[in-house]
Design an enzyme around this catalytic site. Sequence first.
Site, PDB file in Angstrom:
ATOM      1  N   LYS A 198      -2.731  -4.825 -10.245  1.00 56.62           N
ATOM      2  CA  LYS A 198      -1.685  -3.820 -10.157  1.00 56.62           C
ATOM      3  C   LYS A 198      -0.700  -4.030 -11.301  1.00 56.62           C
ATOM      4  CE  LYS A 198      -1.866  -4.090  -5.093  1.00 56.62           C
ATOM      5  NZ  LYS A 198      -2.935  -3.117  -4.889  1.00 56.62           N
ATOM      6  N   HIS A 254      -7.208   1.902  -3.992  1.00 56.59           N
ATOM      7  CA  HIS A 254      -6.487   0.770  -4.561  1.00 56.59           C
ATOM      8  C   HIS A 254      -5.106   1.271  -4.990  1.00 56.59           C
ATOM      9  CE1 HIS A 254      -5.895  -2.862  -6.858  1.00 56.59           C
ATOM     10  NE2 HIS A 254      -5.583  -2.145  -7.912  1.00 56.59           N
ATOM     11  N   TYR A 275       0.796   4.433  -4.271  1.00 59.40           N
ATOM     12  CA  TYR A 275      -0.458   5.139  -4.528  1.00 59.40           C
ATOM     13  C   TYR A 275      -0.178   6.453  -5.226  1.00 59.40           C
ATOM     14  CZ  TYR A 275      -2.119   2.022  -0.798  1.00 59.40           C
ATOM     15  OH  TYR A 275      -2.409   0.934  -0.022  1.00 59.40           O
TER      16      TYR A 275
END
Lengths: 348, 348
Positions: B326, B295, B284
């Site tokens: 991602k 997310h 993150y």
Amino acid sequence: MNGELMGDKVILGGEAINELYSTSYYGRPRGDTLELSLIEAAYLLERAKITIILDQNSLGFEEFFKIASMRTENFELKYIVYKDLRERGYYVQPSVTDFRLYPRGGRPGETPAEYFVHVISERKPLSLAELTLFMETAENVRKGIVLAVVDEESEITFYEVKRTMMKGNMKLVDHVGGEATLLEDRVVIFDPKLAYSLYHNGFFGKFLEGRLQLSLVESAYLLKRKIIKIVDRSGHVLSLRKFTEVATKIEPTFRRKLNVYENMRNNGMVVKTGFKFGSHFRVYKEIESMERLPHSEYLVHTIPADHVFLLPEMSRAIRLAQSVRKRMVFAYTKDKKVQYVDIGRTKL
Amino acid sequence: MNGELMGDKVILGGEAINELYSTSYYGRPRGDTLELSLIEAAYLLERAKITIILDQNSLGFEEFFKIASMRTENFELKYIVYKDLRERGYYVQPSVTDFRLYPRGGRPGETPAEYFVHVISERKPLSLAELTLFMETAENVRKGIVLAVVDEESEITFYEVKRTMMKGNMKLVDHVGGEATLLEDRVVIFDPKLAYSLYHNGFFGKFLEGRLQLSLVESAYLLKRKIIKIVDRSGHVLSLRKFTEVATKIEPTFRRKLNVYENMRNNGMVVKTGFKFGSHFRVYKEIESMERLPHSEYLVHTIPADHVFLLPEMSRAIRLAQSVRKRMVFAYTKDKKVQYVDIGRTKL
């Protein structure tokens, strides 16, 4: 209620049988005492349902946890999984594979357990041999197998493991034979008629402007069935043996893949490469026409009989398969028989 | 137009410069001739734009294809990729890494190429060293790198490869120190205050009813920064060296992971396990509170400096990352520096 820590058990008096066993199925009655595993005991201690006595001292949770962790292998992991299952309303009892899990609404002693649960750290490799042993143990008593994989952050992922068959609805079609050419590392059919027939009726290969491109396993399969002969770029005919030799050089796992490919094809499935999904094959039960390819239901990855699963890798394969709505199946050949193991995430 | 096959080139007369090069950028003018690579020649032959003469005979496509495949390494794969790019309107020229690719609207000789394209079979392992060499070659002339991976069915997947930095917005927080206990294979903080602070202000570990569960890399990181001391179940204090030793036994890749973990943490990112996605970490850039986890943008997988990518595996990792929106980043340590390589599928 007071329990006494003795070895890897906590023993409670007779009143616990009513309080803990008859209502909630903690522990196992032994005569007029109730025996708890250290995992059950930790769970009840944390909830302040029992106290645990060692040498006339009552143990705090931290103290008991450390002792238990030294007396039971994998204590922390098993505790995490036990707790999770209990908190979600499942009855759980110890078993050879770690836990027996009762179906919702089922009760130990009345209902048969549904699953054997095996707890494993994501870091621990899992051999196919070990997994097979679990499956056999479970099959013998008609239980399912659930792997509870605990990651670094103590998050649990449950996987259901089961043997499966790979059977499709396709009939084997006869084709007029013809010639294919082995180029550097792929096989091409230049004859447009044969190319068309193999592609549209047999669902072999990839059609590229009049030429048909075959994979190595497809080529070997068609060669074995005498539908094609294979020549090299100088026009020399290759025997199956020679072709296998060449193919194995290009692709070391060629024989393993061919075994599985053949088995699935002979069982009426259409088998195509699964490269884009990181697996050896994607598999169709039935195809009506190549123009309208249906959704393929399975990804099949071949593994050797002495395979050792790395769980992060296994997790990745399964997660990817499920993200494209496919089942992940691992295939291996043992004693000349091809075996399929379906592993899927389950929420329980 | 007639061309003559000479070695691994096809040579055409001067009129081809106007017809093929000036309008469509096939080949390279050499004085008053036009020189085509065998790939370009095959493409134009298949489209009946040229004929190719060898020993006064005009070659058919099949015949030429077989000869070309013997004279150019990887001919079939390169042809498949060249054709695909051309058919989609790109100008392509040969380069050291296989092809130079011009941006849409760009023209060879006028516009710089945008990418170096490297063609590779899904079956061929790709070493990190090789990949690094491509990247360096490309960086020196400010080009991007695209891998064109061709699978068994001649389907192409394009991957863009680029170095990246991992930088987040988190400040390092000071914590009041305290004690953590190494259990069998995980570290637990029983002290509720320290647990709360590390979890809610530092985003470390996993909170389990008042206890904080730390991963091995988190523990080592906090130990190194002297925020915690670590004791074993008998209360003996473990030095960083001893802890590293134990951790490496539990997790053979511990040191490799710790290097990358530290680097990302020190650069302001929050790093958690990526097990569920089959990678070492999910990362993150910024977290406001653990209750509202944003997310995570990246999956980071650590690899050794001598890593060899198996392309089906790489494909799986990237596909999975992208299925959960991602980026897939591979991290390795070389000459004590942590390097990040972002590999993503691209449609071109």
